[in-house]
Design a protein around this motif. Structure first.
Motif, PDB file in Angstrom:
ATOM      1  N   UNK A 181     -15.321   8.365 -15.054  1.00 41.27           N
ATOM      2  CA  UNK A 181     -16.208   9.478 -15.411  1.00 41.27           C
ATOM      3  C   UNK A 181     -17.528   9.384 -14.646  1.00 41.27           C
ATOM      4  N   UNK A 182     -18.048   8.165 -14.518  1.00 45.52           N
ATOM      5  CA  UNK A 182     -19.357   7.969 -13.882  1.00 45.52           C
ATOM      6  C   UNK A 182     -19.265   8.036 -12.365  1.00 45.52           C
ATOM      7  N   UNK A 219     -24.712   7.354 -17.860  1.00 48.45           N
ATOM      8  CA  UNK A 219     -24.570   6.034 -18.490  1.00 48.45           C
ATOM      9  C   UNK A 219     -25.408   5.960 -19.769  1.00 48.45           C
ATOM     10  N   UNK A 220     -26.614   6.526 -19.710  1.00 49.04           N
ATOM     11  CA  UNK A 220     -27.459   6.557 -20.914  1.00 49.04           C
ATOM     12  C   UNK A 220     -26.807   7.371 -22.029  1.00 49.04           C
ATOM     13  N   UNK A 280     -21.396   0.655 -15.994  1.00 48.32           N
ATOM     14  CA  UNK A 280     -22.438   0.068 -15.144  1.00 48.32           C
ATOM     15  C   UNK A 280     -21.866  -0.410 -13.813  1.00 48.32           C
ATOM     16  N   UNK A 281     -20.642  -0.939 -13.839  1.00 47.97           N
ATOM     17  CA  UNK A 281     -20.000  -1.379 -12.596  1.00 47.97           C
ATOM     18  C   UNK A 281     -19.780  -0.191 -11.668  1.00 47.97           C
ATOM     19  N   UNK A 282     -19.297   0.925 -12.210  1.00 49.73           N
ATOM     20  CA  UNK A 282     -19.106   2.122 -11.391  1.00 49.73           C
ATOM     21  C   UNK A 282     -20.447   2.681 -10.924  1.00 49.73           C
ATOM     22  N   UNK A 283     -21.435   2.644 -11.795  1.00 48.80           N
ATOM     23  CA  UNK A 283     -22.793   3.107 -11.446  1.00 48.80           C
ATOM     24  C   UNK A 283     -23.334   2.337 -10.241  1.00 48.80           C
ATOM     25  N   UNK A 284     -23.128   1.005 -10.235  1.00 48.54           N
ATOM     26  CA  UNK A 284     -23.631   0.182  -9.134  1.00 48.54           C
ATOM     27  C   UNK A 284     -22.779   0.335  -7.877  1.00 48.54           C
ATOM     28  N   UNK A 285     -21.450   0.360  -8.039  1.00 47.27           N
ATOM     29  CA  UNK A 285     -20.558   0.371  -6.882  1.00 47.27           C
ATOM     30  C   UNK A 285     -20.598   1.686  -6.117  1.00 47.27           C
ATOM     31  N   UNK A 286     -20.875   2.791  -6.804  1.00 49.39           N
ATOM     32  CA  UNK A 286     -20.864   4.101  -6.144  1.00 49.39           C
ATOM     33  C   UNK A 286     -22.251   4.580  -5.739  1.00 49.39           C
ATOM     34  N   UNK A 310     -10.064   2.351  -9.595  1.00 49.19           N
ATOM     35  CA  UNK A 310      -9.827   0.916  -9.412  1.00 49.19           C
ATOM     36  C   UNK A 310     -10.673   0.082 -10.378  1.00 49.19           C
ATOM     37  N   UNK A 311     -11.925   0.434 -10.525  1.00 51.51           N
ATOM     38  CA  UNK A 311     -12.800  -0.292 -11.452  1.00 51.51           C
ATOM     39  C   UNK A 311     -12.303  -0.129 -12.885  1.00 51.51           C
ATOM     40  N   UNK A 312     -11.896   1.083 -13.238  1.00 47.87           N
ATOM     41  CA  UNK A 312     -11.424   1.346 -14.596  1.00 47.87           C
ATOM     42  C   UNK A 312     -10.173   0.528 -14.915  1.00 47.87           C
ATOM     43  N   UNK A 313      -9.209   0.529 -14.007  1.00 46.56           N
ATOM     44  CA  UNK A 313      -7.966  -0.223 -14.236  1.00 46.56           C
ATOM     45  C   UNK A 313      -8.260  -1.722 -14.314  1.00 46.56           C
ATOM     46  N   UNK A 314      -9.119  -2.200 -13.440  1.00 45.54           N
ATOM     47  CA  UNK A 314      -9.448  -3.630 -13.427  1.00 45.54           C
ATOM     48  C   UNK A 314     -10.100  -4.055 -14.743  1.00 45.54           C
ATOM     49  N   UNK A 315     -11.051  -3.264 -15.214  1.00 48.38           N
ATOM     50  CA  UNK A 315     -11.700  -3.598 -16.481  1.00 48.38           C
ATOM     51  C   UNK A 315     -10.727  -3.495 -17.650  1.00 48.38           C
TER      52      UNK A 315
END
Length: 284
Positions: A155-156, A63-64, A47-53, A187-192
């Motif tokens: 992936x997203x 995501x679904x 969801x973070x990647x979905x929103x950020x990109x 970056x989002x993946x590593x942070x999470x």
């Protein structure tokens, strides 16, 4: 259930209507996750990647699909843990059919995503092995779950409106399809992954490994390093790491003097997960 010498007529039954209710509750539990907090671990990185990109129909679809993947995973884990009891087979097969019906068209349109298939096959295998061994709460099983959930940000991300999406003709090797690995997704993946693994250590110090100094010191050291790395990268990451460090230190100290309910630990982690969902995309 142990057998007795009583005849069925001599054994008092449950109050009228109680058994059907229990049956319905058990049936519902077979179809739903018994760990509400797991949904945040599973969905928040994607969801973070979905929103950020930049949300698109394609990234929303993906995501679904990932949410349905989790439904397949937790039902398959129960099936393995129960040594293949038929009770858990129907939910698993139903979710798998839904995933196939919704997922095959996605694969036809975006075949480059199959690059991730071997990686997720290994992570899924680790999860099912842990369930078979009844070690699903082990550190290595938790790590596999964290890696699978966090990697979904990568992936997203390519399917967001702010990233160049991989075309249907892209090959399945990284050097030929760099669009599969946009920097913001990585970056989002590593942070999470770093933040969620800290949550794994913290929860263990509060529940299953409570009182074990080794786990407590490992958790505190890990979170202290996370604070230093966070502030070196971005102030928002530093703030998040500092909040995670504060709860990792404070709650175990409180637990030495008074019992801390499991519910309180769960609420604390829900708040921290929401903080991750807000700060990590902003920092990226």
């Amino acid at each position: 259930m142990p057998k007795t010498s009583h005849s069925p007529a001599s054994v008092p039954g449950p109050p009228t209507g109680a058994s059907p209710r229990r049956g319905r509750r058990r049936s519902l539990r077979d179809w739903t996750s018994t760990e509400p907090g797991a949904w945040s671990i599973v969905l928040f990185p994607s969801l973070a990647a979905w929103a950020a990109t930049g949300p698109t129909w394609t990234s929303t679809w993906l995501v679904a699909l990932w949410a349905v993947c989790y439904c397949v995973q937790f039902t398959a884990s129960r099936w393995c843990k129960s040594r293949f009891r038929r009770r858990y087979l129907t939910p698993m097969l139903t979710y798998a059919l839904i995933l196939a019906a919704a997922g095959v068209p996605f694969l036809v349109l975006h075949p480059a995503i199959l690059w991730w298939a071997p990686i997720y096959a290994v992570l899924c295998g680790v999860s099912l092995l842990a369930s078979w061994m009844r070690r699903e709460r082990s550190l290595w099983s938790n790590l596999a779950a964290v890696l699978a959930s966090s990697a979904m940000a990568v992936v997203v991300a390519p399917f967001g409106s702010r990233c160049p999406a991989p075309s249907a003709t892209d090959r399945l090797t990284w050097p030929v399809a760099p669009a599969l690995f946009p920097g913001v997704g990585v970056e989002i993946a590593v942070s999470f992954a770093l933040a969620l693994f800290g949550s794994v250590l913290f929860v263990k110090t509060m529940i299953r490994e409570r009182g074990r100094r080794g786990y407590l010191h490992a958790s505190w050291t890990y979170h202290a390093v996370l604070v230093a790395v966070g502030f070196l990268c971005d102030v928002l990451y530093g703030v998040l790491a500092l909040a995670l460090f504060a709860r990792a230190v404070a709650l175990p100290l409180v637990a030495r003097r008074r019992p801390v309910p499991v519910k309180a630990v769960g609420i604390t982690e829900s708040v921290m997960s929401l903080l991750m969902l807000v700060l990590i995309p902003l920092g990226a």
